[in-house]
Write a protein that holds these residues in place. Structure first.
Motif, mmCIF file in Angstrom:
data_model
loop_
_atom_site.group_PDB
_atom_site.id
_atom_site.type_symbol
_atom_site.label_atom_id
_atom_site.label_comp_id
_atom_site.label_asym_id
_atom_site.label_seq_id
_atom_site.Cartn_x
_atom_site.Cartn_y
_atom_site.Cartn_z
ATOM 1 N N ASP A 1 8.131 -10.084 -15.232
ATOM 2 C CA ASP A 1 9.335 -9.254 -15.138
ATOM 3 C C ASP A 1 9.023 -7.792 -14.819
ATOM 4 O OD1 ASP A 1 12.122 -9.117 -15.082
ATOM 5 O OD2 ASP A 1 12.226 -8.427 -17.164
ATOM 6 N N LEU A 2 8.057 -7.571 -13.920
ATOM 7 C CA LEU A 2 7.780 -6.218 -13.424
ATOM 8 C C LEU A 2 8.597 -6.006 -12.164
ATOM 9 C CD1 LEU A 2 3.906 -5.960 -13.805
ATOM 10 C CD2 LEU A 2 5.650 -4.941 -15.264
ATOM 11 N N GLN A 3 9.206 -4.855 -12.031
ATOM 12 C CA GLN A 3 10.030 -4.569 -10.862
ATOM 13 C C GLN A 3 9.151 -4.100 -9.714
ATOM 14 O OE1 GLN A 3 13.156 -1.722 -11.464
ATOM 15 N NE2 GLN A 3 13.902 -1.926 -9.380
ATOM 16 N N TRP A 4 8.998 -4.944 -8.720
ATOM 17 C CA TRP A 4 8.185 -4.687 -7.542
ATOM 18 C C TRP A 4 8.863 -3.647 -6.671
ATOM 19 C CZ3 TRP A 4 3.650 -6.684 -5.541
ATOM 20 C CH2 TRP A 4 3.444 -6.540 -4.177
ATOM 21 N N MET A 5 8.152 -2.616 -6.271
ATOM 22 C CA MET A 5 8.726 -1.580 -5.419
ATOM 23 C C MET A 5 8.196 -1.714 -3.987
ATOM 24 S SD MET A 5 10.692 -0.072 -7.547
ATOM 25 C CE MET A 5 11.169 1.460 -6.816
ATOM 26 N N SER A 6 6.893 -1.649 -3.818
ATOM 27 C CA SER A 6 6.302 -1.781 -2.495
ATOM 28 C C SER A 6 4.823 -2.121 -2.630
ATOM 29 C CB SER A 6 6.464 -0.483 -1.689
ATOM 30 O OG SER A 6 5.734 0.562 -2.293
ATOM 31 N N PHE A 7 4.221 -2.489 -1.518
ATOM 32 C CA PHE A 7 2.813 -2.845 -1.488
ATOM 33 C C PHE A 7 2.027 -1.714 -0.862
ATOM 34 C CE2 PHE A 7 -0.928 -5.259 -0.026
ATOM 35 C CZ PHE A 7 -1.231 -5.931 -1.191
ATOM 36 N N TRP B 1 3.104 -1.051 -5.969
ATOM 37 C CA TRP B 1 3.798 0.001 -6.708
ATOM 38 C C TRP B 1 4.868 -0.691 -7.538
ATOM 39 C CZ3 TRP B 1 1.554 4.412 -7.229
ATOM 40 C CH2 TRP B 1 0.731 4.895 -6.227
ATOM 41 N N ILE B 2 4.804 -0.480 -8.840
ATOM 42 C CA ILE B 2 5.711 -1.106 -9.800
ATOM 43 C C ILE B 2 6.567 -0.008 -10.416
ATOM 44 C CG2 ILE B 2 5.821 -2.416 -11.960
ATOM 45 C CD1 ILE B 2 4.730 -4.098 -9.651
ATOM 46 N N ALA B 3 7.844 -0.290 -10.601
ATOM 47 C CA ALA B 3 8.753 0.684 -11.220
ATOM 48 C C ALA B 3 8.224 1.088 -12.593
ATOM 49 C CB ALA B 3 10.150 0.095 -11.339
ATOM 50 N N ARG C 1 5.521 2.862 -13.248
ATOM 51 C CA ARG C 1 4.070 3.096 -13.265
ATOM 52 C C ARG C 1 3.712 4.172 -12.267
ATOM 53 N NH1 ARG C 1 -0.076 -1.394 -14.609
ATOM 54 N NH2 ARG C 1 -1.322 0.065 -13.436
ATOM 55 N N GLU C 2 2.767 5.007 -12.633
ATOM 56 C CA GLU C 2 2.327 6.069 -11.728
ATOM 57 C C GLU C 2 1.091 5.667 -10.941
ATOM 58 O OE1 GLU C 2 2.003 9.821 -13.698
ATOM 59 O OE2 GLU C 2 3.961 9.627 -14.637
ATOM 60 N N THR C 3 0.500 4.536 -11.283
ATOM 61 C CA THR C 3 -0.682 4.055 -10.564
ATOM 62 C C THR C 3 -0.377 2.672 -9.994
ATOM 63 O OG1 THR C 3 -1.594 3.065 -12.585
ATOM 64 C CG2 THR C 3 -2.277 5.314 -12.058
ATOM 65 N N LEU C 4 -1.174 2.290 -9.013
ATOM 66 C CA LEU C 4 -1.015 0.966 -8.421
ATOM 67 C C LEU C 4 -1.334 -0.127 -9.436
ATOM 68 C CD1 LEU C 4 -2.649 1.462 -4.923
ATOM 69 C CD2 LEU C 4 -0.261 0.909 -5.372
ATOM 70 N N TRP C 5 -0.616 -1.224 -9.338
ATOM 71 C CA TRP C 5 -0.858 -2.400 -10.183
ATOM 72 C C TRP C 5 -1.556 -3.434 -9.318
ATOM 73 C CZ3 TRP C 5 1.397 -7.472 -10.060
ATOM 74 C CH2 TRP C 5 1.206 -8.231 -11.221
ATOM 75 N N ASN C 6 -2.747 -3.839 -9.729
ATOM 76 C CA ASN C 6 -3.457 -4.853 -8.969
ATOM 77 C C ASN C 6 -4.399 -5.649 -9.867
ATOM 78 O OD1 ASN C 6 -4.731 -6.483 -7.174
ATOM 79 N ND2 ASN C 6 -5.117 -4.890 -5.666
ATOM 80 N N PRO C 7 -3.883 -6.711 -10.474
ATOM 81 C CA PRO C 7 -4.730 -7.538 -11.326
ATOM 82 C C PRO C 7 -5.792 -8.322 -10.557
ATOM 83 C CG PRO C 7 -2.540 -8.499 -11.111
ATOM 84 C CD PRO C 7 -2.495 -7.151 -10.459
ATOM 85 N N LEU C 8 -5.749 -8.293 -9.227
ATOM 86 C CA LEU C 8 -6.813 -8.915 -8.435
ATOM 87 C C LEU C 8 -8.083 -8.069 -8.450
ATOM 88 C CD1 LEU C 8 -4.803 -10.136 -5.329
ATOM 89 C CD2 LEU C 8 -5.891 -11.576 -7.058
#
Length: 104
Positions: A15-21, A27-29, A31-38
């Motif tokens: 349930d993270l709000q996806w903003m852009s890649f 970019w997740i709503a 968050r100030e940093t990129l989200w990348n669990p990969l």
């Protein structure tokens, strides 16, 4: 499934709000940093914890397996790790989360 689709579906699963890649993640709503669990161990661990995943490393065969869902049997993702066990673990976590996101 490419990395972008994996990340989109994994974000949906928790349930993270996806903003852009971006170039190196999503970019997740909020968050100030990129989200990348990969690529980020912390993001991957938080994703696994939130979805209550079980992670198994096999000694005789070079792969990691991730289980999720009721009784840990609803979703299973396996990833070989001949070279980088950490990267394989993160990818298996994201693949299992993406399957959960796809089913939602």
């Amino acid at each position: 499934m490419d990395d972008r689709e994996l990340l989109e579906l994994a974000a949906k699963a928790v349930d993270l709000q996806w903003m852009s890649f971006g170039d190196n993640g999503a970019w997740i709503a909020g968050r100030e940093t990129l989200w990348n669990p990969l690529t980020d161990d912390g993001d991957a661990l938080r994703l696994a914890n939130k979805l209550r995943m079980r992670i198994e490393h096999h000694v005789r065969h070079p792969f990691v397996a991730v289980f999720a869902g009721k009784d840990f049997d609803a979703v299973k993702a396996e990833e070989p790790h001949e070279v980088d066990v950490d990267a394989a673990t993160r990818r298996a976590i994201v693949r299992a989360a993406a399957e959960i996101g796809r089913a939602m």
